[in-house]
Scaffold this motif. Structure first.
Motif, PDB file in Angstrom:
ATOM      1  N   LEU A   1     -11.249   9.003 -15.006  1.00 16.10           N
ATOM      2  CA  LEU A   1     -11.926  10.011 -14.437  1.00 16.10           C
ATOM      3  C   LEU A   1     -12.949   9.197 -13.792  1.00 16.10           C
ATOM      4  O   LEU A   1     -13.594   8.355 -14.203  1.00 16.10           O
TER       5      LEU A   1
ATOM      6  N   GLU B   1     -16.292  10.687 -12.051  1.00 20.75           N
ATOM      7  CA  GLU B   1     -17.147  12.054 -11.892  1.00 20.75           C
ATOM      8  C   GLU B   1     -18.482  11.603 -11.280  1.00 20.75           C
ATOM      9  O   GLU B   1     -19.167  10.555 -12.089  1.00 20.75           O
TER      10      GLU B   1
ATOM     11  N   SER C   1     -14.601  20.426  -8.063  1.00 16.02           N
ATOM     12  CA  SER C   1     -15.847  20.191  -7.555  1.00 16.02           C
ATOM     13  C   SER C   1     -16.309  21.520  -7.150  1.00 16.02           C
ATOM     14  O   SER C   1     -15.917  22.514  -6.547  1.00 16.02           O
TER      15      SER C   1
ATOM     16  N   SER D   1     -18.447  16.243  -7.901  1.00 16.57           N
ATOM     17  CA  SER D   1     -17.177  16.069  -8.018  1.00 16.57           C
ATOM     18  C   SER D   1     -16.545  15.329  -9.053  1.00 16.57           C
ATOM     19  O   SER D   1     -17.043  14.433  -9.555  1.00 16.57           O
ATOM     20  N   SER D   2     -15.371  15.789  -9.703  1.00 18.20           N
ATOM     21  CA  SER D   2     -14.550  15.091 -10.726  1.00 18.20           C
ATOM     22  C   SER D   2     -13.341  14.752 -10.378  1.00 18.20           C
ATOM     23  O   SER D   2     -12.323  15.675 -10.191  1.00 18.20           O
TER      24      SER D   2
ATOM     25  N   LYS E   1      -9.741  13.201 -11.455  1.00 16.54           N
ATOM     26  CA  LYS E   1      -8.870  12.918 -12.739  1.00 16.54           C
ATOM     27  C   LYS E   1      -7.427  12.414 -12.368  1.00 16.54           C
ATOM     28  O   LYS E   1      -6.770  13.259 -11.442  1.00 16.54           O
TER      29      LYS E   1
END
Length: 554
Positions: A477, A479, A529, A535-536, A538
């Protein structure tokens, strides 16, 4: 119905009274004789009276016989006085029993046919004990027949002289009622338990009837929906096409229609549905109501968009990879002959500067083609077991330097062995590109979190998120708390050369390279996002076991 049975009671009462009067007349004829003239007149009058009584009696008996109900009249002691043929037929009592007026035998013949003979007999005894009471109940037979039983006192003036029993066969009516009840129950169960939404809608658009699944789809309670029209909850851009279909259906130009449209949910979001509509008309052909079947296809739409995005990215990757490969072939002689020219040109001469400019530009072009080859999945990779935690720990100072002192940077690394089969250099490049992207999204400072873990992707996860294959994955992740992105930008961020930065401040290849590296490692990448939130990113990479890692000596 009640007045009808009072008339029957009155008729039977009059019939019994007439019979008594007739009997008295006959007995008086044998009385003492006081004079021949008077006797003649009395006999004539009696004869006329007898004829009148006989005629009236015949009419009353005909009336009782013509009724569709079974009639039985008894006296105060329960003795049979009058009955009609319908009564005998309905109860299947042998005629000789009725003609003999054998009350116990008649009652026994009746009781042996009933489901509840004791209850029937108790009701009879109760009414005989209370002669003034009127009664109605239902009698059920062992063979499935059902009778309605009516009972009223029989009066002669003010005096109660007996009781009138009336029986009506309602077996067929009860069968039809039961069939209707079961049909309604089946309809209700089908309507309420359907896996799709179902609604009945008036021609003007107001909801008449909605099932629970439809309520679930749009997020309204049932009573709330019944106060609305379909126009009110239809997404504005979809309303015109829907209304045109309704118009054509009301004009009988089409019999039904189906369309994909959006409903506005109570919480303000929208849901994609597949709508199928038909119109029910009255017997005169007038529109009565629409039947709408609503299927939630949000997941299907999401999968369509993901498939379209994947196909687009694959096509762009093939194009970019092909161009980069051909361009790289063209650069090879440029760089090769440039180096030969460099060796021939005197050092320090003005031509040497030109040659160095050519070589520097060619090297930059080579780096660009390398990035494009990486995105297109054509770059040669050096796959080996890699512990992602160790790789990130080694990069920590580099990442902190990229972010600068104004950024808050932290890592939460899993205590488990997060081993993957990967090219270490490519993974480092992917992480570095994500860090640069986060930095550029936080010009006023912010926080970047990098986290690792192990997750299992099962069928439920794949259905909910629309990507993945079953198995265990290392989860990475990245973030940030930056400016975030809207849906339009999110849909294009992995495209090569797409950038929201000013001209000259970015090539638009950073996230495209991340996408290409992840795909080359049989992984998956998603982004969440929202503008103003951040925003993230993954990343899911297939986990390899510790045993596999040890076998390779990593």
């Amino acid at each position: 119905m009640k007045d009808d049975y009072k008339t029957k009671k009155q008729l039977t009462s009059e019939l019994q009274e007439l019979r008594q009067r007739l009997s008295r007349c006959v007995s008086e004829e044998t009385g003492p004789i006081s004079g021949s003239g008077k006797i003649d007149r009395d006999i004539t009058e009696r004869k006329r009276g007898e004829e009148k009584l006989t005629h009236t009696l015949s009419l009353l008996e005909a009336t009782i016989e013509s009724t569709a109900d079974g009639i039985l009249v008894v006296d105060r002691q329960g003795k049979i006085v009058i009955y009609n043929r319908k009564f005998v037929e309905m109860w299947s009592i042998p005629r000789h029993i009725m003609e003999s007026r054998d009350d116990p035998q008649a009652l026994s013949s009746i009781l042996e046919q009933l489901k509840d003979p004791k209850g029937f007999a108790n009701k009879v005894m109760e009414l005989y004990s209370h002669p003034e009471v009127e009664s109605y109940d239902v009698v059920e037979f062992t063979d499935g027949r059902v009778f309605e039983r009516y009972s009223q006192p029989q009066r002669s003036g003010e005096e109660i002289i007996g009781r009138v029993w009336s029986f009506r066969d309602v077996t067929e009516r009860r069968r039809v009622e039961e069939a209707l009840r079961q049909s309604e129950e089946r309809f209700r169960a089908t309507f309420e338990q359907a896996a799709v939404g179902v609604a009945h809608v008036r021609p003007d658009g107001r909801f008449l009837l909605v099932n629970q699944q439809f309520c679930n789809i749009v997020g309204y309670a049932r009573d709330e929906l019944l106060e609305k029209t379909f126009q009110e909850i239809t997404y504005p851009y979809d309303l015109e096409a829907d209304l045109e279909n309704v118009r054509m259906m009301l004009l009988n130009e089409i019999q039904s229609y189906a369309m994909h449209k959006r409903y506005l949910r109570k919480d303000g979001s929208f849901v994609w549905i597949n709508l199928t509509v038909s119109l029910v008309r009255t017997s005169s052909g007038q529109p009565a109501y629409f039947i709408s079947v609503i299927e939630d296809i949000s997941e299907h739409k999401k999968l369509e968009e993901q498939l379209s995005q994947a196909q687009k990215m694959e096509a762009i990757g093939q194009l970019a990879g092909g161009i980069a490969h051909d361009f790289n072939n063209l650069l090879t002689p440029v760089i090769g002959y440039g180096n030969l020219l460099k060796a021939e040109v005197a050092k320090g001469g003005y031509l040497a500067g030109y040659v160095m400019q050519i070589l520097n530009a060619a090297e930059k072009a080579a780096l660009l083609t390398r990035d494009l080859l990486t995105f297109g999945g054509r770059h040669i990779t050096n796959l080996q077991p890699v512990n992602l935690n160790k790789l990130l720990t080694n990069m920590e100072n580099l990442l902190a330097g990229i972010l600068g002192g104004e950024m808050e940077f932290s890592m939460e690394l899993s205590a488990q062995n997060v081993n993957v089969c990967a090219d270490p250099a490519h993974l480092e490049q992917a992480v570095m590109n994500l860090a640069i992207n986060a930095r550029d999204a936080m010009p006023g400072g912010g926080r970047l979190l990098i986290k690792t873990d192990i997750v299992d992707l099962d069928a439920q996860f794949i259905k909910a998120h629309g990507f993945g294959r079953k198995g265990s994955y290392v989860f990475l992740l990245c973030e940030d708390t930056g400016t975030g992105m809207d849906a339009a930008i999110r849909g294009r961020i992995f495209e090569p050369f797409f950038t929201t930065k000013e001209l000259g401040k970015g090539t638009g290849l950073g996230l495209a390279i991340v996408y290409g590296i992840v795909k080359q490692h049989d992984g998956f990448i998603t982004v969440y996002s929202e503008p103003g939130i951040g925003s993230s990113f993954k990343i899911f990479l297939p986990l390899i076991s510790q045993e596999d890692t040890e076998k390779t000596g990593a």
